[in-house]
Design a protein around this motif. Structure first.
Motif, short mmCIF file in Angstrom:
data_model
loop_
_atom_site.label_atom_id
_atom_site.label_comp_id
_atom_site.label_asym_id
_atom_site.label_seq_id
_atom_site.Cartn_x
_atom_site.Cartn_y
_atom_site.Cartn_z
N LYS A 83 0.83 -1.20 0.00
CA LYS A 83 0.00 0.00 0.00
C LYS A 83 0.87 1.26 0.00
O LYS A 83 0.59 2.22 -0.70
CB LYS A 83 -0.93 -0.01 1.22
CG LYS A 83 -1.92 1.14 1.25
CD LYS A 83 -2.99 0.93 2.30
CE LYS A 83 -4.03 2.04 2.29
NZ LYS A 83 -5.15 1.74 3.21
N THR A 137 -1.29 5.32 8.06
CA THR A 137 -1.81 4.49 6.96
C THR A 137 -2.28 3.14 7.50
O THR A 137 -3.38 2.68 7.19
CB THR A 137 -0.70 4.29 5.90
OG1 THR A 137 -0.24 5.57 5.47
CG2 THR A 137 -1.22 3.48 4.71
N VAL A 182 2.30 1.74 -3.52
CA VAL A 182 1.27 2.20 -4.46
C VAL A 182 0.96 3.68 -4.23
O VAL A 182 0.77 4.45 -5.17
CB VAL A 182 -0.01 1.34 -4.32
CG1 VAL A 182 -1.18 1.97 -5.07
CG2 VAL A 182 0.23 -0.08 -4.82
N ASN A 183 0.93 4.07 -2.94
CA ASN A 183 0.61 5.47 -2.62
C ASN A 183 1.84 6.36 -2.56
O ASN A 183 1.76 7.50 -2.10
CB ASN A 183 -0.17 5.52 -1.30
CG ASN A 183 -1.54 4.89 -1.42
OD1 ASN A 183 -2.23 5.08 -2.42
ND2 ASN A 183 -1.93 4.11 -0.44
N GLN A 184 2.96 5.81 -2.99
CA GLN A 184 4.24 6.56 -3.02
C GLN A 184 4.58 7.22 -1.70
O GLN A 184 5.01 8.37 -1.65
CB GLN A 184 4.20 7.59 -4.15
CG GLN A 184 4.06 6.92 -5.51
CD GLN A 184 4.10 7.91 -6.66
OE1 GLN A 184 3.28 8.85 -6.72
NE2 GLN A 184 5.04 7.73 -7.57
N LEU A 185 4.40 6.48 -0.62
CA LEU A 185 4.74 7.02 0.70
C LEU A 185 6.24 6.86 0.95
O LEU A 185 6.90 6.01 0.36
CB LEU A 185 3.97 6.26 1.79
CG LEU A 185 2.45 6.24 1.68
CD1 LEU A 185 1.84 5.46 2.86
CD2 LEU A 185 1.89 7.65 1.63
N THR A 221 -6.11 0.97 7.64
CA THR A 221 -6.01 -0.14 6.68
C THR A 221 -6.54 -1.42 7.31
O THR A 221 -6.20 -1.74 8.46
CB THR A 221 -4.54 -0.36 6.27
OG1 THR A 221 -4.05 0.82 5.66
CG2 THR A 221 -4.40 -1.52 5.28
#
Ligand code: C5P
Length: 222
Positions: free
Chosen positions: A44, A61, A47-50, A65
């Protein structure tokens, strides 16, 4: 018959999940793959470029989740916020990034809280890195699985080839060694054999051999 907790720890690709699943099936216990939980959060985050170094963002996050582990005839499925990510969490990019996410204390505290909640009734086989030392310190059976880096990389390599995935043995060796190094050297709950865990070197053992050794330990406790 008493329902106990079984902790299976060890380095990357030591065969923990393979034997844990079989042991759980034999006992009709729940199998919990804690690595899949860290992998799902990492997926995750990617994908969310954290920023994988940002502990607070990762915790925030994680708190919003839902990670579900669900048994099925195709093996254990992993759901991230209701999306099936069983395959995605095994991608090389996730595999090689998870150790960075798993370093953070706040992330680990929340993961451990969730893992302990799965085990309140006993009847679980849980695999990971810190199960015997931190998640289930009172587990009746604790096992630490070991095998040489060469052996582990070769097993993973053969698995990849069987599945028709591209695979580079030398690269696998490097990646496994690097993951072990990060997991063993982190400050919070590093990969370490619990004092009361039984060490099993699987280098020259078959899967049924390892399962048998664990079942002997189980039957001493139930
Ligand atoms: O077990 P698996 O290889 O899927 O775990 C992926 C990564 O998740 C490990 O390399 C480690 O960094 C982290 N992990 C952890 N604690 C656990 C299980 C996994 O830190 N209990």
């Amino acid at each position: 018959e008493k329902k106990i907790s079984i902790a299976i720890d060890g380095p990357a690709a030591a065969g923990k999940s393979t034997v844990a699943k079989i042991v759980a099936e034999k006992l009709s216990y729940i199998y919990i793959d804690t690595g899949a939980m860290y992998r799902a959060l990492t997926y995750k985050a990617i994908v969310n470029q954290l920023d994988l170094e940002d502990e607070d963002v990762l915790l925030e996050t994680l708190l919003s989740t839902v990670i579900k582990l669900q048994p099925s005839d195709k093996g254990q499925l992993v759901f991230l916020d209701d999306r099936d990510v069983t395959n995605e969490i095994r991608f090389a990019e996730v595999t090689n990034s998870t150790s960075y996410v798993a370093k953070h204390q706040k992330v680990r505290e929340e993961m451990v809280r969730r893992q302990q909640a799965f085990a309140t009734e006993g009847g679980v086989v849980m695999d990971g890195r810190d199960i015997g030392t931190h998640v289930l310190p009172g587990a009746e059976v604790k096992v630490f699985l070991l095998a040489s880096v060469e052996e582990r990389a070769e097993r993973r390599h053969n698995e990849n080839i069987q599945k028709g995935f591209p695979s580079d043995l030398e690269k696998l060796k490097e990646e496994i060694a690097r993951r072990d190094k990060i997991d063993s050297e982190r400050e919070v709950a590093p990969l370490k054999k619990a004092d009361d865990a039984v060490e099993i070197d699987t280098t020259s053992l078959t899967i049924p051999d390892v399962v048998e050794k664990i079942m002997v330990l189980v039957h001493e406790r139930i």
